[in-house]
Design an enzyme around this catalytic site. Sequence first.
Site, PDB file in Angstrom:
ATOM      1  N   HIS A   1       2.758  10.216  -0.412  1.00 52.62           N
ATOM      2  CA  HIS A   1       1.465   9.683  -0.883  1.00 52.62           C
ATOM      3  C   HIS A   1       0.621   9.282   0.328  1.00 52.62           C
ATOM      4  O   HIS A   1       0.656   8.132   0.784  1.00 52.62           O
ATOM      5  CB  HIS A   1       1.695   8.485  -1.812  1.00 52.62           C
ATOM      6  CG  HIS A   1       0.451   7.973  -2.471  1.00 52.62           C
ATOM      7  ND1 HIS A   1       0.380   7.709  -3.830  1.00 52.62           N
ATOM      8  CD2 HIS A   1      -0.780   7.676  -1.985  1.00 52.62           C
ATOM      9  CE1 HIS A   1      -0.836   7.272  -4.135  1.00 52.62           C
ATOM     10  NE2 HIS A   1      -1.561   7.230  -3.020  1.00 52.62           N
TER      11      HIS A   1
ATOM     12  N   HIS B   1      -3.364   9.916   1.781  1.00 50.21           N
ATOM     13  CA  HIS B   1      -4.727  10.469   1.691  1.00 50.21           C
ATOM     14  C   HIS B   1      -5.176  10.810   3.107  1.00 50.21           C
ATOM     15  O   HIS B   1      -5.136   9.935   3.993  1.00 50.21           O
ATOM     16  CB  HIS B   1      -5.681   9.442   1.097  1.00 50.21           C
ATOM     17  CG  HIS B   1      -5.332   9.025  -0.301  1.00 50.21           C
ATOM     18  ND1 HIS B   1      -5.785   9.693  -1.407  1.00 50.21           N
ATOM     19  CD2 HIS B   1      -4.549   8.014  -0.763  1.00 50.21           C
ATOM     20  CE1 HIS B   1      -5.315   9.096  -2.498  1.00 50.21           C
ATOM     21  NE2 HIS B   1      -4.562   8.076  -2.140  1.00 50.21           N
TER      22      HIS B   1
ATOM     23  N   ASN C   1      -8.104  11.283   4.706  1.00 46.84           N
ATOM     24  CA  ASN C   1      -9.121  10.472   5.394  1.00 46.84           C
ATOM     25  C   ASN C   1      -8.754   8.992   5.484  1.00 46.84           C
ATOM     26  O   ASN C   1      -9.286   8.279   6.336  1.00 46.84           O
ATOM     27  CB  ASN C   1     -10.492  10.656   4.735  1.00 46.84           C
ATOM     28  CG  ASN C   1     -11.121  11.967   5.176  1.00 46.84           C
ATOM     29  OD1 ASN C   1     -11.668  12.064   6.270  1.00 46.84           O
ATOM     30  ND2 ASN C   1     -10.986  13.002   4.357  1.00 46.84           N
TER      31      ASN C   1
ATOM     32  N   HIS D   1     -15.405   9.016   6.182  1.00 47.15           N
ATOM     33  CA  HIS D   1     -16.010  10.312   5.834  1.00 47.15           C
ATOM     34  C   HIS D   1     -17.194  10.645   6.746  1.00 47.15           C
ATOM     35  O   HIS D   1     -17.419  11.805   7.077  1.00 47.15           O
ATOM     36  CB  HIS D   1     -16.479  10.300   4.371  1.00 47.15           C
ATOM     37  CG  HIS D   1     -15.338  10.366   3.392  1.00 47.15           C
ATOM     38  ND1 HIS D   1     -15.418   9.874   2.111  1.00 47.15           N
ATOM     39  CD2 HIS D   1     -14.084  10.864   3.518  1.00 47.15           C
ATOM     40  CE1 HIS D   1     -14.252  10.068   1.498  1.00 47.15           C
ATOM     41  NE2 HIS D   1     -13.432  10.668   2.322  1.00 47.15           N
TER      42      HIS D   1
ATOM     43  N   THR E   1      -9.684  15.172  -0.826  1.00 44.89           N
ATOM     44  CA  THR E   1     -10.739  15.543  -1.765  1.00 44.89           C
ATOM     45  C   THR E   1     -11.701  16.527  -1.103  1.00 44.89           C
ATOM     46  O   THR E   1     -12.363  16.163  -0.116  1.00 44.89           O
ATOM     47  CB  THR E   1     -11.551  14.275  -2.154  1.00 44.89           C
ATOM     48  OG1 THR E   1     -10.674  13.152  -2.210  1.00 44.89           O
ATOM     49  CG2 THR E   1     -12.253  14.457  -3.479  1.00 44.89           C
TER      50      THR E   1
ATOM     51  N   HIS F   1      -2.787   8.657  -9.727  1.00 44.10           N
ATOM     52  CA  HIS F   1      -2.851   7.210  -9.517  1.00 44.10           C
ATOM     53  C   HIS F   1      -2.858   6.574 -10.903  1.00 44.10           C
ATOM     54  O   HIS F   1      -3.550   7.066 -11.805  1.00 44.10           O
ATOM     55  CB  HIS F   1      -4.137   6.830  -8.783  1.00 44.10           C
ATOM     56  CG  HIS F   1      -4.068   7.099  -7.315  1.00 44.10           C
ATOM     57  ND1 HIS F   1      -3.799   8.327  -6.808  1.00 44.10           N
ATOM     58  CD2 HIS F   1      -4.229   6.273  -6.248  1.00 44.10           C
ATOM     59  CE1 HIS F   1      -3.793   8.254  -5.483  1.00 44.10           C
ATOM     60  NE2 HIS F   1      -4.053   7.024  -5.116  1.00 44.10           N
TER      61      HIS F   1
ATOM     62  N   GLU G   1      -3.639   0.923 -11.110  1.00 50.81           N
ATOM     63  CA  GLU G   1      -3.968   0.102  -9.932  1.00 50.81           C
ATOM     64  C   GLU G   1      -4.728  -1.137 -10.375  1.00 50.81           C
ATOM     65  O   GLU G   1      -4.710  -2.164  -9.715  1.00 50.81           O
ATOM     66  CB  GLU G   1      -4.853   0.893  -8.958  1.00 50.81           C
ATOM     67  CG  GLU G   1      -4.086   1.650  -7.908  1.00 50.81           C
ATOM     68  CD  GLU G   1      -5.021   2.328  -6.930  1.00 50.81           C
ATOM     69  OE1 GLU G   1      -5.708   3.284  -7.348  1.00 50.81           O
ATOM     70  OE2 GLU G   1      -5.063   1.924  -5.766  1.00 50.81           O
TER      71      GLU G   1
HETATM   72  C1  6MZ Z   1      -7.329   5.342  -5.253  1.00 52.92           C
HETATM   73  C2  6MZ Z   1      -7.599   6.217  -3.134  1.00 52.92           C
HETATM   74  C3  6MZ Z   1      -6.849   5.143  -2.586  1.00 52.92           C
HETATM   75  O1  6MZ Z   1      -9.478  12.390  -0.132  1.00 52.92           O
HETATM   76  O2  6MZ Z   1     -11.218  11.902   1.580  1.00 52.92           O
HETATM   77  N1  6MZ Z   1      -7.969   7.002  -2.123  1.00 52.92           N
HETATM   78  N2  6MZ Z   1      -7.820   6.313  -4.453  1.00 52.92           N
HETATM   79  N3  6MZ Z   1      -6.631   4.290  -4.793  1.00 52.92           N
HETATM   80  C4  6MZ Z   1      -6.381   4.140  -3.477  1.00 52.92           C
HETATM   81  N4  6MZ Z   1      -5.712   3.012  -3.070  1.00 52.92           N
HETATM   82  C5  6MZ Z   1      -6.085   2.214  -1.996  1.00 52.92           C
HETATM   83  N5  6MZ Z   1      -6.765   5.340  -1.265  1.00 52.92           N
HETATM   84  C6  6MZ Z   1      -7.446   6.496  -0.992  1.00 52.92           C
HETATM   85  O3  6MZ Z   1      -9.171  10.437   1.399  1.00 52.92           O
HETATM   86  C7  6MZ Z   1      -9.885   9.274   1.006  1.00 52.92           C
HETATM   87  C8  6MZ Z   1      -9.981   9.224  -0.503  1.00 52.92           C
HETATM   88  O4  6MZ Z   1      -8.689   9.013  -1.100  1.00 52.92           O
HETATM   89  C9  6MZ Z   1      -8.790   8.229  -2.285  1.00 52.92           C
HETATM   90  C10 6MZ Z   1     -10.266   7.869  -2.447  1.00 52.92           C
HETATM   91  O5  6MZ Z   1     -10.873   8.794  -3.325  1.00 52.92           O
HETATM   92  C11 6MZ Z   1     -10.802   8.040  -1.029  1.00 52.92           C
HETATM   93  O6  6MZ Z   1     -12.192   8.324  -0.997  1.00 52.92           O
HETATM   94  P1  6MZ Z   1      -9.743  11.934   1.274  1.00 52.92           P
HETATM   95  O7  6MZ Z   1      -8.964  12.717   2.290  1.00 52.92           O
END
Ligand code: 6MZ
Length: 336
Positions: free
Chosen positions: A14, A16, A18, A61, A94, A192, A195
């Site tokens: 898990h 992300h 960015n 971003h 995303t 998700h 939360e």
């Molecule tokens: C929900 C999250 C998150 O996609 O631009 N993101 N969404 N809950 C969280 N908990 C803290 N943490 C990150 O990475 C950034 C994006 O990941 C999601 C959000 O949509 C955020 O804009 P990417 O690579």
Amino acid sequence: MDLFCQKLPKLELHAHLNGSVSQKTIRKLSELNNKNFNDELSRIDSSVSLKECFKIFDIVHSVTNTTEALFITTCDVINEFNDDNVIYLELRSTPRYVEGKMTKNEYIDTIIKAIEHSKKTTPGITVKLLVSVNRKNGFKDAEENIKLAIEYYKKYPECVVGIDLSGDPTQGDACLNLLKSARDFGLKIAAHCAEVPNEKEVMDILEFKPDRLGHCTNIHPNLSGTLKLFNKLIESKIPVELCLTSNLKCETVPSLSEHQFSYLYQANHPLCLATDDKGVFNTTLSQEYKLAADTFNLTKEDLKKLVRSSVEFAFISQQEKEKLLATIDNKLTIIK
Ligand code: 6MZ
């Protein structure tokens, strides 16, 4: 324990993209662009609460908004996970359209190019991609991203393995009908979930049965009204990705000792530890293992078991899982 957690061969399920960008990479990008991102960096440092953290993503971003910056970012993130002894990484991101700079297709192409590049530079880490849907961006955007996920899954089945439903949980909806269409094509779904409190949506997600769930902080046996959801989750046996530092910093749990980890762990529910956004929350997967060990009194043997059991939840074939497990077992024999 610190060194043991660092040496442990780990799986990150898990992360992300960015949210995982380190301050070092942001500095590097600012030098390349001849721009000063000090303001951005200081705001990342001060990140607190769930609401604040979504503002931080907008800042990140703004510095990863070209294919060049995205390529550098993806390579750096993979390198940093590799340095932390992560041997299997599922990155999620995303697809972003930036006017005059990149299309959503170019966005995904660039990440895949970086993943391909990493096979040569860091062969010890296997990297897969989940295409994210940001629930805040509405139906049309979700539909577009799911179409892209299917297109890239057909083209690069070795790399693009699933879809992630994420974004600000207080906005938009879970678009389960769209996720179903992706699942029908064979893509795995990580969603998700819970939360923030939202009983109806959580029940719908549990009934949809994603392949994995993220967070689930508001499904807790001791939270008023959520015992029904907790029992449903346990019954579902859906693996949960738990991100301790993220939950603590976003204040979606009151304290680590009250985190649902212990209840899920005691119930023998499938779970794994993850960083979520290692850049934004200033953590590493090793730190997350150390935190879990310290908070919940886990032994080194418990941590080894946690890593081994995570293999089962990876979005890969049975054959790949067996290979990964063999690599882990091999590495585990030499760490103390
Ligand atoms: C929900 C999250 C998150 O996609 O631009 N993101 N969404 N809950 C969280 N908990 C803290 N943490 C990150 O990475 C950034 C994006 O990941 C999601 C959000 O949509 C955020 O804009 P990417 O690579």
